[in-house]
Write an enzyme that holds these catalytic residues in place. Sequence first.
Site, PDB file in Angstrom:
ATOM      1  N   SER A 262      -0.310   2.571   1.331  1.00  0.00           N
ATOM      2  CA  SER A 262       0.114   3.380   0.456  1.00  0.00           C
ATOM      3  C   SER A 262      -0.814   4.408  -0.356  1.00  0.00           C
ATOM      4  O   SER A 262      -1.837   4.265  -0.354  1.00  0.00           O
ATOM      5  CB  SER A 262       0.696   2.661  -0.911  1.00  0.00           C
ATOM      6  OG  SER A 262       1.576   1.469  -0.615  1.00  0.00           O
TER       7      SER A 262
HETATM    8  N1  SAH Z   1      -0.170  -3.507   1.426  1.00  0.00           N
HETATM    9  C1  SAH Z   1      -0.569  -2.661   2.413  1.00  0.00           C
HETATM   10  C2  SAH Z   1       0.458  -1.558   2.789  1.00  0.00           C
HETATM   11  C3  SAH Z   1       1.380  -2.161   3.530  1.00  0.00           C
HETATM   12  S1  SAH Z   1       2.685  -1.340   4.394  1.00  0.00           S
HETATM   13  C4  SAH Z   1      -1.748  -2.062   2.321  1.00  0.00           C
HETATM   14  O1  SAH Z   1      -2.502  -1.895   1.113  1.00  0.00           O
HETATM   15  O2  SAH Z   1      -2.478  -1.715   3.212  1.00  0.00           O
HETATM   16  C5  SAH Z   1       3.775  -2.635   4.419  1.00  0.00           C
HETATM   17  C6  SAH Z   1       3.612  -3.906   5.271  1.00  0.00           C
HETATM   18  O3  SAH Z   1       4.630  -4.772   4.887  1.00  0.00           O
HETATM   19  C7  SAH Z   1       3.551  -3.674   6.569  1.00  0.00           C
HETATM   20  O4  SAH Z   1       2.231  -4.036   7.125  1.00  0.00           O
HETATM   21  C8  SAH Z   1       4.420  -4.555   7.202  1.00  0.00           C
HETATM   22  O5  SAH Z   1       4.297  -5.094   8.408  1.00  0.00           O
HETATM   23  C9  SAH Z   1       4.787  -5.461   6.195  1.00  0.00           C
HETATM   24  N2  SAH Z   1       6.041  -6.066   6.093  1.00  0.00           N
HETATM   25  C10 SAH Z   1       7.421  -5.767   6.223  1.00  0.00           C
HETATM   26  N3  SAH Z   1       8.084  -6.778   6.078  1.00  0.00           N
HETATM   27  C11 SAH Z   1       7.557  -7.711   5.783  1.00  0.00           C
HETATM   28  C12 SAH Z   1       7.783  -9.134   5.457  1.00  0.00           C
HETATM   29  N4  SAH Z   1       8.964  -9.392   5.605  1.00  0.00           N
HETATM   30  N5  SAH Z   1       7.082 -10.244   5.238  1.00  0.00           N
HETATM   31  C13 SAH Z   1       5.612  -9.767   5.190  1.00  0.00           C
HETATM   32  N6  SAH Z   1       5.289  -8.416   5.635  1.00  0.00           N
HETATM   33  C14 SAH Z   1       6.097  -7.563   5.792  1.00  0.00           C
END
Ligand code: SAH
Length: 212
Positions: free
Chosen positions: A61
Amino acid sequence: MLRDILEEVALTRYEIGKTALDERVMAAMAKVPRERFVGAYDRHQAFVNGPLPIGYGQTISQPYIVALMTDLLEPRPDSIVLEVGTGSGYQSAVLAEVVQQVYSIEIIGALARAADERLRELGYGNVTVRHGDGYQGWPEHAPFDGIIVTAAAPHIPPPLVEQLKPGGRLVIPVGEPGGIQQLMLVEKRGDASVSSRSILMVSFVPLTRSRP
Ligand code: SAH
Protein backbone atom coordinates in the site's frame (compact mmCIF):
# COMPACT_ATOMS: atom_id res chain seq x y z
CA MET A 1 8.07 10.22 2.15
CA LEU A 2 7.14 11.67 5.54
CA ARG A 3 6.38 15.02 3.91
CA ASP A 4 4.05 13.30 1.44
CA ILE A 5 2.24 11.58 4.31
CA LEU A 6 1.83 14.90 6.14
CA GLU A 7 0.48 16.50 2.97
CA GLU A 8 -2.08 13.73 2.44
CA VAL A 9 -3.14 13.95 6.08
CA ALA A 10 -3.73 17.68 5.58
CA LEU A 11 -5.68 17.07 2.35
CA THR A 12 -7.93 14.46 3.97
CA ARG A 13 -8.23 16.09 7.42
CA TYR A 14 -12.02 16.47 7.22
CA GLU A 15 -12.57 12.86 6.20
CA ILE A 16 -10.21 11.31 8.72
CA GLY A 17 -11.11 13.82 11.43
CA LYS A 18 -7.54 14.64 12.45
CA THR A 19 -4.74 16.97 11.41
CA ALA A 20 -1.84 14.78 12.50
CA LEU A 21 -1.03 11.12 12.98
CA ASP A 22 0.38 9.52 16.11
CA GLU A 23 4.04 10.50 16.64
CA ARG A 24 5.13 6.93 17.30
CA VAL A 25 3.53 5.84 14.02
CA MET A 26 5.33 8.61 12.11
CA ALA A 27 8.63 7.60 13.76
CA ALA A 28 8.02 3.99 12.66
CA MET A 29 7.36 5.17 9.10
CA ALA A 30 10.68 7.03 9.20
CA LYS A 31 12.53 4.00 10.55
CA VAL A 32 11.30 0.98 8.54
CA PRO A 33 13.40 0.59 5.35
CA ARG A 34 10.61 0.46 2.73
CA GLU A 35 13.14 -0.25 -0.05
CA ARG A 36 13.80 -3.66 1.54
CA PHE A 37 10.19 -4.72 0.97
CA VAL A 38 9.93 -4.08 -2.77
CA GLY A 39 11.64 -5.83 -5.69
CA ALA A 40 15.03 -4.58 -6.86
CA TYR A 41 13.38 -3.20 -10.00
CA ASP A 42 11.16 -0.85 -7.97
CA ARG A 43 13.70 0.11 -5.33
CA HIS A 44 14.26 3.61 -6.70
CA GLN A 45 10.50 4.15 -6.34
CA ALA A 46 10.26 2.84 -2.79
CA PHE A 47 9.61 6.26 -1.28
CA VAL A 48 7.09 7.47 -3.83
CA ASN A 49 3.73 7.91 -2.13
CA GLY A 50 1.88 5.25 -4.13
CA PRO A 51 1.27 1.49 -4.12
CA LEU A 52 4.01 -0.80 -5.55
CA PRO A 53 3.90 -4.33 -6.96
CA ILE A 54 5.21 -7.14 -4.73
CA GLY A 55 4.59 -10.06 -7.11
CA TYR A 56 1.67 -12.49 -7.54
CA GLY A 57 -0.55 -9.59 -8.60
CA GLN A 58 -0.37 -8.06 -5.10
CA THR A 59 0.73 -4.59 -4.02
CA ILE A 60 2.27 -2.88 -1.02
CA SER A 61 0.00 0.00 0.00
CA GLN A 62 0.88 3.64 -0.36
CA PRO A 63 2.81 4.93 2.70
CA TYR A 64 0.03 7.34 3.70
CA ILE A 65 -2.49 4.47 3.88
CA VAL A 66 -0.08 2.30 5.89
CA ALA A 67 0.47 5.19 8.31
CA LEU A 68 -3.24 6.03 8.56
CA MET A 69 -4.33 2.43 9.16
CA THR A 70 -1.66 2.01 11.84
CA ASP A 71 -2.74 5.27 13.50
CA LEU A 72 -6.42 4.22 13.46
CA LEU A 73 -5.52 1.11 15.49
CA GLU A 74 -4.31 3.41 18.32
CA PRO A 75 -1.36 1.09 18.94
CA ARG A 76 0.22 0.88 22.39
CA PRO A 77 3.60 -0.63 23.33
CA ASP A 78 1.78 -3.57 24.99
CA SER A 79 -0.72 -4.23 22.15
CA ILE A 80 -1.15 -7.65 20.55
CA VAL A 81 -2.17 -7.15 16.92
CA LEU A 82 -3.37 -9.37 14.07
CA GLU A 83 -2.73 -8.48 10.43
CA VAL A 84 -4.57 -10.19 7.57
CA GLY A 85 -2.59 -9.92 4.31
CA THR A 86 1.14 -9.99 5.15
CA GLY A 87 2.15 -9.33 1.52
CA SER A 88 5.71 -7.98 1.60
CA GLY A 89 5.73 -7.67 5.39
CA TYR A 90 6.07 -3.87 5.26
CA GLN A 91 2.90 -3.13 7.25
CA SER A 92 3.90 -5.87 9.73
CA ALA A 93 7.26 -4.16 10.26
CA VAL A 94 5.62 -0.76 10.85
CA LEU A 95 3.29 -2.40 13.39
CA ALA A 96 6.20 -4.24 15.00
CA GLU A 97 7.84 -0.89 15.78
CA VAL A 98 4.85 0.34 17.80
CA VAL A 99 3.28 -2.74 19.44
CA GLN A 100 4.44 -5.71 21.48
CA GLN A 101 3.53 -8.58 19.16
CA VAL A 102 2.25 -8.91 15.59
CA TYR A 103 0.58 -12.03 14.19
CA SER A 104 0.22 -11.87 10.41
CA ILE A 105 -1.56 -14.24 8.00
CA GLU A 106 -0.94 -14.43 4.24
CA ILE A 107 -2.90 -16.63 1.83
CA ILE A 108 -0.14 -16.89 -0.83
CA GLY A 109 2.46 -19.32 0.52
CA ALA A 110 5.42 -17.87 -1.38
CA LEU A 111 4.68 -14.34 -0.12
CA ALA A 112 4.29 -15.61 3.46
CA ARG A 113 7.67 -17.37 3.31
CA ALA A 114 9.47 -14.40 1.71
CA ALA A 115 7.99 -11.93 4.21
CA ASP A 116 8.87 -14.16 7.15
CA GLU A 117 12.47 -14.42 5.96
CA ARG A 118 12.76 -10.68 5.28
CA LEU A 119 11.33 -9.73 8.68
CA ARG A 120 13.78 -12.09 10.38
CA GLU A 121 16.72 -10.63 8.42
CA LEU A 122 15.68 -7.16 9.53
CA GLY A 123 15.50 -8.29 13.16
CA TYR A 124 11.74 -8.11 13.69
CA GLY A 125 11.55 -10.88 16.29
CA ASN A 126 8.06 -9.81 17.42
CA VAL A 127 6.28 -10.72 14.15
CA THR A 128 4.91 -14.23 13.57
CA VAL A 129 3.83 -14.98 9.99
CA ARG A 130 1.54 -17.85 9.01
CA HIS A 131 0.32 -19.10 5.64
CA GLY A 132 -3.48 -19.36 5.63
CA ASP A 133 -6.87 -17.70 5.13
CA GLY A 134 -7.10 -14.69 7.42
CA TYR A 135 -10.90 -14.46 7.10
CA GLN A 136 -11.03 -16.86 10.04
CA GLY A 137 -8.57 -14.80 12.09
CA TRP A 138 -6.10 -16.63 14.33
CA PRO A 139 -8.16 -18.03 17.23
CA GLU A 140 -5.12 -19.53 19.04
CA HIS A 141 -3.71 -16.04 19.70
CA ALA A 142 -7.01 -14.18 20.14
CA PRO A 143 -8.30 -11.90 21.52
CA PHE A 144 -6.44 -9.00 19.93
CA ASP A 145 -6.14 -5.32 20.86
CA GLY A 146 -6.19 -4.50 17.17
CA ILE A 147 -6.79 -6.20 13.83
CA ILE A 148 -5.75 -4.73 10.49
CA VAL A 149 -6.87 -6.16 7.16
CA THR A 150 -4.88 -5.04 4.11
CA ALA A 151 -7.10 -6.56 1.41
CA ALA A 152 -10.68 -5.49 0.57
CA ALA A 153 -13.44 -7.71 1.97
CA PRO A 154 -17.04 -7.77 0.67
CA HIS A 155 -18.21 -7.51 4.30
CA ILE A 156 -16.68 -7.35 7.77
CA PRO A 157 -15.68 -10.95 8.63
CA PRO A 158 -17.57 -11.96 11.82
CA PRO A 159 -14.65 -14.11 13.11
CA LEU A 160 -12.46 -10.99 13.20
CA VAL A 161 -14.99 -8.99 15.23
CA GLU A 162 -15.28 -11.94 17.60
CA GLN A 163 -11.50 -12.03 18.07
CA LEU A 164 -11.29 -8.37 19.20
CA LYS A 165 -10.83 -7.59 22.89
CA PRO A 166 -13.35 -5.24 24.47
CA GLY A 167 -11.89 -1.82 23.66
CA GLY A 168 -10.21 -3.30 20.57
CA ARG A 169 -10.21 -1.85 17.06
CA LEU A 170 -10.47 -3.40 13.59
CA VAL A 171 -9.38 -1.45 10.50
CA ILE A 172 -10.54 -2.92 7.20
CA PRO A 173 -11.32 -1.85 3.63
CA VAL A 174 -14.83 -3.01 2.70
CA GLY A 175 -16.28 -3.07 -0.81
CA GLU A 176 -16.25 -4.67 -4.21
CA PRO A 177 -12.95 -5.77 -5.76
CA GLY A 178 -11.77 -3.24 -8.33
CA GLY A 179 -14.45 -0.80 -7.21
CA ILE A 180 -14.62 1.89 -4.59
CA GLN A 181 -14.10 0.63 -1.11
CA GLN A 182 -14.55 2.25 2.29
CA LEU A 183 -11.85 2.05 4.90
CA MET A 184 -13.88 1.09 7.98
CA LEU A 185 -13.02 1.45 11.65
CA VAL A 186 -14.84 -1.09 13.83
CA GLU A 187 -14.69 -0.58 17.59
CA LYS A 188 -15.67 -3.08 20.25
CA ARG A 189 -16.63 -1.23 23.40
CA GLY A 190 -16.03 -2.26 26.99
CA ASP A 191 -19.55 -3.75 27.14
CA ALA A 192 -18.75 -5.73 23.93
CA SER A 193 -21.18 -3.68 21.79
CA VAL A 194 -19.76 -2.95 18.34
CA SER A 195 -19.83 0.24 16.29
CA SER A 196 -18.37 0.94 12.88
CA ARG A 197 -17.77 3.99 10.77
CA SER A 198 -16.35 4.74 7.40
CA ILE A 199 -13.14 6.78 7.37
CA LEU A 200 -12.04 7.17 3.74
CA MET A 201 -12.51 5.86 0.21
CA VAL A 202 -9.65 3.51 -0.71
CA SER A 203 -8.63 0.96 -3.32
CA PHE A 204 -7.19 -2.40 -2.21
CA VAL A 205 -6.57 -5.78 -3.82
CA PRO A 206 -9.37 -8.21 -2.91
CA LEU A 207 -9.46 -10.51 0.08
CA THR A 208 -9.50 -13.97 -1.45
CA ARG A 209 -10.79 -17.11 0.24
CA SER A 210 -9.26 -20.53 0.44
CA ARG A 211 -11.51 -23.24 -0.97
CA PRO A 212 -12.61 -25.93 1.45
N1 SAH B 1 0.20 -5.51 4.04
C1 SAH B 1 0.88 -5.79 2.82
C2 SAH B 1 0.07 -5.42 1.58
C3 SAH B 1 -0.60 -6.60 1.16
S1 SAH B 1 -1.60 -6.62 -0.31
C4 SAH B 1 2.22 -5.11 2.73
O1 SAH B 1 2.53 -4.28 3.60
O2 SAH B 1 3.00 -5.44 1.83
C5 SAH B 1 -2.81 -7.73 0.31
C6 SAH B 1 -2.31 -9.09 0.67
O3 SAH B 1 -3.42 -9.82 1.19
C7 SAH B 1 -1.83 -9.90 -0.54
O4 SAH B 1 -0.53 -10.36 -0.29
C8 SAH B 1 -2.83 -11.05 -0.61
O5 SAH B 1 -2.26 -12.26 -1.07
C9 SAH B 1 -3.30 -11.17 0.82
N2 SAH B 1 -4.60 -11.82 1.03
C10 SAH B 1 -5.69 -11.77 0.24
N3 SAH B 1 -6.70 -12.49 0.77
C11 SAH B 1 -6.22 -13.02 1.94
C12 SAH B 1 -6.79 -13.87 2.94
N4 SAH B 1 -8.04 -14.33 2.87
N5 SAH B 1 -6.02 -14.20 4.01
C13 SAH B 1 -4.74 -13.76 4.11
N6 SAH B 1 -4.15 -12.96 3.19
C14 SAH B 1 -4.88 -12.59 2.12
